[in-house]
Design an enzyme around this catalytic site. Structure first.
Site, PDB file in Angstrom:
ATOM      1  N   LYS A 120       2.914  -8.972   0.090  1.00  0.00           N
ATOM      2  CA  LYS A 120       3.835  -8.022  -0.550  1.00  0.00           C
ATOM      3  C   LYS A 120       5.210  -8.058   0.100  1.00  0.00           C
ATOM      4  CE  LYS A 120       0.799  -5.409  -3.334  1.00  0.00           C
ATOM      5  NZ  LYS A 120       0.357  -4.203  -3.956  1.00  0.00           N
ATOM      6  N   LYS A 202      -4.019 -14.196  -7.673  1.00  0.00           N
ATOM      7  CA  LYS A 202      -4.842 -13.206  -8.383  1.00  0.00           C
ATOM      8  C   LYS A 202      -4.034 -12.549  -9.525  1.00  0.00           C
ATOM      9  CE  LYS A 202      -4.149  -8.780  -6.212  1.00  0.00           C
ATOM     10  NZ  LYS A 202      -4.605  -7.429  -6.247  1.00  0.00           N
ATOM     11  N   LYS A 205      -1.031  -6.477 -11.841  1.00  0.00           N
ATOM     12  CA  LYS A 205      -0.288  -5.732 -12.868  1.00  0.00           C
ATOM     13  C   LYS A 205       1.213  -5.762 -12.631  1.00  0.00           C
ATOM     14  CE  LYS A 205      -2.457  -1.588 -11.191  1.00  0.00           C
ATOM     15  NZ  LYS A 205      -2.225  -1.612  -9.737  1.00  0.00           N
TER      16      LYS A 205
END
Ligand code: AQP
Length: 339
Positions: A120, A202, A205
């Protein structure tokens, strides 16, 4: 609830956007099974993790809307808010309070090893905040507050479960038995659904490329189109194998939606091309998501009902959370006020 007899299950989802097929197959589907079909065995706590979601910058109006939407999705799965505790994390302040305490029992080095922090930070280099770094500690607090036995999550959360166990064991080692040491509950099927455009990544969203994920609210024709444009390979033979990440991912999705084994899928598409296979996958996904989508569309128009369920959920969650927080604070040595 018969808390003594049943095992406690806890899991949460961030309101960072419309949930994807990855969230659904990796987490939601199992949450629903544990809450409904296995209700004799488990007491389930499911939360919308809004505190977690502000580790990335969100507009206040979006956070509010997405939180309510995610809450509606949990109910749309068919999880009964009267028989289970379905709540919004920020409504139970004990999460943040316990997280602070646990921060002081977590080593900088172990938090630095979390791959999600690294991923992230790379994704949002302009906002590598301390919250992003201590995210796993808040997650540990979420779980330990409810003395959870099992945490049903996708494979991406395995490392966070391990650090939760380490923190619990460390705290218990110093102060005596305080927290239940939880077990991850990672169902093999659907544990890691990959991006349709980059099957090494992966499905997420918050992916900037909407073709990479299927949102639970995508129209049927959009679902079909996204599956048809999924990245595969040039072999044109449907089987699960090395170097076939795109097809492996579609087989996983098809298997989760239909209950068919990989062998059955290989025989079904023997001699057929990827076009036929992709159409079948698309149709299976459409069928799988249809009831959730319909129920969500009904619930989202009933804001009063959703808020009423969230208030009840917060009250039920607080009952358990206060008990654990109080016990923890006492053990650490915080001065208690006389009653
Ligand atoms: N691709 C996936 N395959 C299987 N399971 C998945 N989960 C997420 N993606 C997949 C599982 O969904 C639950 C809720 O996840 P989350 O929204 O709280 O956080 P996340 O793992 O960071 O999910 P996203 O979609 O990737 O969110 P963003 O884009 O906001 O970071 C978890 O149990 C997770 O394992």
């Amino acid at each position: 609830m018969e808390q003594e007899k049943k095992k406690i299950v806890l899991s949460a989802v961030q309101p960072t956007g419309t949930p994807t097929l990855g969230n659904y197959l990796g987490a939601f589907k199992n949450w629903k099974i544990m809450a409904n079909d296995m209700a004799q065995e488990y007491d389930c706590f499911y939360a919308v993790a809004d505190l977690h979601s502000i580790t990335v910058r969100l507009q206040p109006a979006d956070l509010r809307r997405q939180t309510l939407e995610m809450y509606a999705f949990l109910l749309a799965l068919g999880i009964d808010p009267e028989k289970n505790v379905v709540f919004i994390q920020s409504h139970v302040p004990e999460h943040a309070q316990l997280a602070w305490i646990l921060n002081c029992y977590t080593q900088f080095g172990e938090a630095s090893r979390m791959t999600q922090f690294k991923d992230k930070s790379e994704k949002h280099p302009e906002n590598v905040n301390v919250g992003l770094f201590s995210y796993p500690v808040l997650m540990a607090a979420d779980i330990l507050l409810y003395q959870a036995d099992y945490v049903p999550v996708g494979d991406d959360q395995k490392q966070h479960l391990e650090i939760t166990r380490d923190i619990a064991e460390r705290f218990n080692g110093i102060y005596g038995n305080t927290f239940k040491v939880p077990e991850p509950f990672i169902h093999k099927a659907g544990a890691r659904i990959m991006s349709l455009q980059d099957p090494a990544k992966k499905m997420s969203k918050s992916d900037a490329n909407p073709k990479g994920f299927i949102s639970l609210l995508d129209d049927d024709n959009v679902i079909l189109k996204k599956i048809k444009s999924a990245v595969t390979d040039s072999e044109a033979k449907v089987y699960y194998g090395e170097g076939k990440d795109g097809i492996n991912n579609l087989m996983e999705i098809y298997s989760c939606c239909t209950g068919k084994s990989f062998d059955e899928i290989e025989s079904e598409f023997d001699g057929k091309g990827y076009g036929d296979f992709k159409t079948a996958v698309g149709e299976a996904v459409i069928d799988e998501l249809k009831p959730v989508k319909a129920e969500y569309n009904r619930l989202i128009n009933d804001k009063a009902y959703l808020l009423q369920c969230a208030a009840t959920g917060a009250e039920m969650a607080s009952h358990f959370a206060q008990r654990t927080l109080k016990k923890t604070m006492k053990k650490v040595g915080f001065l208690q006020l006389e009653k």
